[in-house]
Scaffold this motif. Structure first.
Motif, PDB file in Angstrom:
ATOM      1  N   UNK A  44      72.402 -56.436  32.903  1.00 23.98           N
ATOM      2  CA  UNK A  44      72.956 -55.122  32.558  1.00 23.98           C
ATOM      3  C   UNK A  44      71.896 -54.336  31.791  1.00 23.98           C
ATOM      4  N   UNK A  45      71.577 -53.126  32.220  1.00 25.08           N
ATOM      5  CA  UNK A  45      70.532 -52.354  31.537  1.00 25.08           C
ATOM      6  C   UNK A  45      70.900 -52.025  30.091  1.00 25.08           C
ATOM      7  N   UNK A  73      75.598 -50.530  31.509  1.00 29.97           N
ATOM      8  CA  UNK A  73      74.720 -50.386  30.354  1.00 29.97           C
ATOM      9  C   UNK A  73      75.409 -50.804  29.069  1.00 29.97           C
ATOM     10  N   UNK A  74      74.622 -51.430  28.190  1.00 32.44           N
ATOM     11  CA  UNK A  74      75.140 -51.838  26.883  1.00 32.44           C
ATOM     12  C   UNK A  74      73.978 -52.054  25.927  1.00 32.44           C
ATOM     13  N   UNK A  75      74.327 -52.039  24.641  1.00 36.55           N
ATOM     14  CA  UNK A  75      73.392 -52.488  23.623  1.00 36.55           C
ATOM     15  C   UNK A  75      73.922 -53.831  23.125  1.00 36.55           C
ATOM     16  N   UNK A 127      64.569 -51.317  25.807  1.00 34.76           N
ATOM     17  CA  UNK A 127      63.424 -51.509  26.682  1.00 34.76           C
ATOM     18  C   UNK A 127      63.611 -52.667  27.639  1.00 34.76           C
ATOM     19  N   UNK A 128      64.760 -53.304  27.611  1.00 37.20           N
ATOM     20  CA  UNK A 128      65.012 -54.447  28.478  1.00 37.20           C
ATOM     21  C   UNK A 128      66.433 -54.329  29.023  1.00 37.20           C
ATOM     22  N   UNK A 129      66.972 -55.455  29.354  1.00 38.59           N
ATOM     23  CA  UNK A 129      68.348 -55.549  29.830  1.00 38.59           C
ATOM     24  C   UNK A 129      68.976 -56.723  29.102  1.00 38.59           C
ATOM     25  N   UNK A 130      70.169 -57.102  29.484  1.00 42.39           N
ATOM     26  CA  UNK A 130      70.785 -58.294  28.908  1.00 42.39           C
ATOM     27  C   UNK A 130      70.026 -59.499  29.457  1.00 42.39           C
ATOM     28  N   UNK A 131      69.503 -60.299  28.537  1.00 41.24           N
ATOM     29  CA  UNK A 131      68.671 -61.449  28.893  1.00 41.24           C
ATOM     30  C   UNK A 131      69.049 -62.656  28.038  1.00 41.24           C
TER      31      UNK A 131
END
Length: 145
Positions: free
Chosen positions: A19-20, A31-33, A118-122
């Motif tokens: 997820x971005x 998208x999420x933080x 600057x990334x995604x869910x990782x």
């Protein structure tokens, strides 16, 4: 046989992989933080969110001076003293004198899932640099508090 809360948390969290990153986002695949990831997982597992955080700026923790993230985790989860395990919520602070600002969900004893700018869910390893920044460890409740 039903799954335990930690198993449901891990299963849901891994579904967010890729997820971005989107500041204040909370939608799987869109998208999420880091907070949106935790709140989205909570919503999926419990059927409702714990509380709405309200709008927040990227530097909200430093600007406000209060440890709002840690206080919210203490209101809704069960604080742990021992090391984190799969399905636990972990909060990080960048420096000892700053409030907690980053949230993650453990997927194993040595790996966690999180979203960052600057990334995604990782999934990342809980290496010493991350471990030294842990501000709090929490078990998700059996039932929402």
């Amino acid at each position: 046989m039903s799954r335990s809360i930690p198993e449901m948390i891990v299963a849901e969290a891994t579904g967010w992989l890729g997820t971005p990153y989107r500041h204040q986002g909370m939608r799987k695949g869109v998208g999420c933080d880091c907070l949106g990831l935790v709140l989205g997982v909570w919503q999926a597992v419990y059927g409702r969110g714990p509380e709405k955080p309200g709008p927040y700026a990227p530097d909200w923790a430093e600007a406000g001076g209060q440890d709002r993230l840690l206080a919210a985790a203490r209101r809704h989860c069960v604080e742990k003293r021992e090391g984190p395990g799969a399905g636990d919520l972990v909060l990080f602070r960048w420096r000892a004198h700053l409030p907690a600002k980053h949230a993650a969900i453990m997927v194993a004893d040595d790996r966690f899932i999180h979203a960052y700018q600057g990334s995604a869910v990782v999934i990342s390893a809980l290496v010493p640099q991350w471990r030294s920044r842990i501000a709090g460890m929490f078990a998700f409740p059996d039932k929402p508090i």
